[in-house]
Design a protein around this motif. Sequence first.
Motif, short mmCIF file in Angstrom:
data_model
loop_
_atom_site.label_atom_id
_atom_site.label_comp_id
_atom_site.label_asym_id
_atom_site.label_seq_id
_atom_site.Cartn_x
_atom_site.Cartn_y
_atom_site.Cartn_z
N GLU A 114 2.35 3.73 -11.27
CA GLU A 114 1.14 3.35 -12.00
C GLU A 114 1.06 4.06 -13.34
OE1 GLU A 114 -2.06 2.09 -8.50
OE2 GLU A 114 -2.16 4.09 -9.40
N LEU A 115 1.39 5.36 -13.37
CA LEU A 115 1.36 6.12 -14.63
C LEU A 115 2.40 5.59 -15.61
CD1 LEU A 115 0.94 9.77 -13.25
CD2 LEU A 115 -0.74 8.47 -14.58
N PRO B 231 -0.07 -1.60 -1.90
CA PRO B 231 0.23 -0.24 -2.41
C PRO B 231 -0.87 0.76 -2.03
CG PRO B 231 -0.60 -1.61 -4.18
CD PRO B 231 -0.51 -2.51 -2.97
N VAL B 232 -0.94 1.09 -0.75
CA VAL B 232 -2.01 1.96 -0.23
C VAL B 232 -1.69 3.41 -0.59
CG1 VAL B 232 -3.21 2.75 1.84
CG2 VAL B 232 -2.48 0.36 1.64
N LYS B 233 -2.61 4.04 -1.28
CA LYS B 233 -2.42 5.43 -1.74
C LYS B 233 -3.28 6.37 -0.89
CE LYS B 233 -3.57 4.25 -5.96
NZ LYS B 233 -3.67 2.78 -5.82
N PHE B 234 -3.04 6.33 0.43
CA PHE B 234 -3.83 7.12 1.38
C PHE B 234 -3.20 6.92 2.75
CE2 PHE B 234 -7.31 7.39 4.50
CZ PHE B 234 -7.81 8.65 4.21
N PRO B 235 -3.21 7.94 3.64
CA PRO B 235 -2.64 7.76 4.99
C PRO B 235 -3.55 6.91 5.87
CG PRO B 235 -3.50 10.00 4.74
CD PRO B 235 -3.61 9.35 3.39
N SER C 114 -3.20 -2.60 -6.44
CA SER C 114 -2.60 -2.33 -7.74
C SER C 114 -1.59 -3.45 -7.99
CB SER C 114 -1.93 -0.96 -7.78
OG SER C 114 -1.50 -0.64 -9.07
N PRO C 115 -2.04 -4.61 -8.45
CA PRO C 115 -1.18 -5.81 -8.53
C PRO C 115 0.10 -5.60 -9.32
CG PRO C 115 -3.48 -6.36 -8.96
CD PRO C 115 -3.41 -4.88 -8.90
N LYS C 116 0.07 -4.74 -10.33
CA LYS C 116 1.24 -4.58 -11.20
C LYS C 116 2.40 -3.87 -10.50
CE LYS C 116 -1.67 -4.49 -15.31
NZ LYS C 116 -2.25 -3.65 -16.39
N ILE C 117 2.11 -3.13 -9.42
CA ILE C 117 3.20 -2.47 -8.70
C ILE C 117 3.38 -3.06 -7.31
CG2 ILE C 117 2.91 -0.31 -9.97
CD1 ILE C 117 1.50 0.84 -7.50
N THR C 118 2.75 -4.20 -7.04
CA THR C 118 2.84 -4.85 -5.73
C THR C 118 4.03 -5.81 -5.71
OG1 THR C 118 0.45 -4.73 -5.44
CG2 THR C 118 1.63 -6.28 -4.05
N THR C 119 4.79 -5.76 -4.63
CA THR C 119 5.88 -6.70 -4.41
C THR C 119 5.32 -7.93 -3.69
OG1 THR C 119 7.44 -4.88 -4.21
CG2 THR C 119 8.17 -7.02 -3.42
N TRP C 120 5.63 -9.11 -4.21
CA TRP C 120 5.05 -10.35 -3.69
C TRP C 120 6.11 -11.20 -3.02
CZ3 TRP C 120 -0.20 -10.66 -4.11
CH2 TRP C 120 -0.80 -9.77 -5.01
#
Length: 881
Positions: A356-357, A169-173, A148-154
Amino acid sequence: MNEDENLKPFEGEHFYERQDDPESGDTITKVTGMYKDWFLDYASYVILERAVPAIEDGFKPVQRRIMHSLKELDDGRYNKVANVVGHTMQYHPHGDASIGDAIVQIGQKDLLIDTQGNWGNILTGDGAAASRYIEARLSKFALEVLYSPKITTWQLSYDGRKNEPVNLPVKFPLLLAQGAEGIAVGLSTKVLPHNFNELIDASIKVLKNKPFTLYPDFPTGGVADISGYNDGMRGGRVRVRAKISQLDKSTLVITQIPFSTNTSTLIDSILKANEKGKIKIKKIEDNTAAEVEILIHLPPGVSPDKTIDALYAFTACETSVAPLGCVIENHKPYFVGVSEMLRISTHRTVDLLKRELEIQLDELEEQWHFLSLERIFIENRIYRLIEEEETWEGVIRAIDEGLKPFTKHLKRPVTEDDILRLTEIRIKRISKFDIDKAQEKIEALEGEIAQVKHHLEHLIEFAISYFQNLKDKYGKGRERKTELRSFDNIEATKVVLRNTKLYVNREEGFIGTGLKKDEYVADCSDIDDVIVFLRDGSMMVTKVDVKTFVGKDIIHVAVFDKGDKRTIYNMIYRDGKSGPSYVKRFNVSGITRDKLYDLTQGNKGSQVLYFSGNPNGEAEVVTILLRQVGSVKKLKFDLDFANLAIKGRQSRGNTVTKYPIKKIELKEKGISTLKPRRIWFDDTVQRLNVDGRGELLGEFRPNDRLLIINQNGKLKTIIPELTTHFDEGMIVLEKWHPKKPVSAIYYDGEKERYFVKRFLVENENKEETFISDHPNSQLEIVSTDYRPVAEVIFSKVKGVQKENLTVDLENFIAVKGIKAQGNQLTTDKVKQINLLDPLPYEEPAEEVPEEMEVKGEENLSGDEEQNITLDEDGQITLSLE
């Protein structure tokens, strides 16, 4: 001067400086302070940048850079792994080998990467082909949960030329799903893999504030005992076993292997155990391909059940895994359990979904704002206001003034950037502008905005729906592979192969495996203990060795089982050189190895006159002959050991006679005087035991057997040995009564009818099938009650429901042979058959076998009185006066 004496510590430093040595003329420059921090810097680098995964996304740096490169290369097609490696080297300041190995490890976990080509086999240990021959691309799952590039810190890459993600931004364990292992400087980590679907279910429980537990699930399957898991933290331990079953009387098959092993290492460990004599096998076949199949062929006469236990005890068929939950959080090592890892991951997923929302809402509102402006601009012909303007500033001002009467309903003020975008609208678009379609787009955006706002207001419900959607889309085929079960502890001495022979030299007092010219005692193993009794009444337990001196004049020697309380020793001894003789019965359990125990009263000259060791508590009858001394009237009488209670080995015993004994002869061999052994079945570990765990199966004498019935329509009877393994399909396990019939209802696949049969088990040494052998035949119900009752529920036929039928199986069919087909139950279509409570029946009392009868009272010698009583345990106690 010694070299070390030239070393002088720096003040405030932890290392040394060599002083100038005038004798040699050497001058050594002082070491600078820069070395002081090098080790800490290196350790920190290895911990943070190489070995330990981050809590945020579950990736080590090399793995994160690989996944970032795969995303940059992603066009839906496969990429050569060599190309991926080269691309990743833009971000990873190490060699291509480490990157290639890391890609293969990720690909073999079959979650994030779609693989093509030979990627190796985790079951056999075969490595992957060279990176130029194999290909990879991101899986659909990875594309959905990792990026999710828009919420990724670079951050800048190591050379400053590229941007790379600080964390994905991994949305899973993901860390718990894949597991992780790494050895750093001063610490290590070992997070075990967990089941995909169970992790999602646990995440949903976290969001619902419900309790949950997590246990590992290994890609190699196997059976795991997680009683010591300790939530995956330091100090925990998981025992994992291969899944071994009996294919036939002489063949075992391994279908799943323990985590951290492969078929090659497993087979090597079995072969080594065979070479060392721990187990005995004929040959091994490895038929492993997509599934594990290792066939172990046994020589004739070798017990399959005992061999299975020996495989667990002496080979890699059982391994122990020590988890250690260590991750990186805020640039520091953090020791944490898997439950807390899951909570952190779940809450981070909720936070990412919220961000993201929020971004999606901003974008939708921005689209709505411009579409509304565009409609106002075109519908109200504001573009005509700029026709007479000669300057750009005038154009901007004219549009701004023209919009003002129509923008009160907008959600934010109109900016200069908005006006600039309006000036870029082409004439062709203005000419073809459709007000209705524009309004439809605006209304559609308003619907999406409302939905996103609803999701933000009900964020937890949205997150739960997100997790459930992941499970529905990707959870199929990811069911648990590792069976969870408690293990019993296997005693090595009870399952080791007796691969050598024990000998004794009675006169000189030596025992051992190297005395091949002397008397053979028994087969033994190199881990066994040996119990020895001497003529002077002393006893010792010692470990098997090549040659050991235990004491002269050995009267009894045997392999010793520490937990065996059923082996009873019968002994008559003389107290001192001329004292009275005593008789005693005892067992030997707790001892100290190599300690000499005196079984007499310790008087000098004591001697054992008669001795026997009895593995099942047998009590023989002996004839005692006295010497002619004084006025002895009765020189011959019998002594029955069955009339004596079994006591401790230190007891004095009961008086036999005060006169000298000339000779003792065996008159009659002994029969067991012990109570029947009570046996339980522990369903948790699927084992028999005598310790009171689980369900009591009954009291068993030496010839009693167990009846086992399986769901596949097969039955057999066995001697209840504690090493017995049971099939998963077992539905009946009970003490076998030969005169008690078995009742069954089964479906015949060939005739497509239900049949009822009742029969007796007559062949106790053979496994038999009691339903027809058609592939579609199946057992519906089976009962060992004397008068069973079944209920038949019929299917509806053309909307008509027939009443249920109750069947008294005893009256329905007589007892016939096991191979008989039986009587047809019904011609109607059956929906279900249930077993009801049986009819009343009084079972016949068990016959007491002859060996359990109490021997009659009689005097031992005729000149002494005896008192016989029955103690609380039902044992016979005899005292003499």
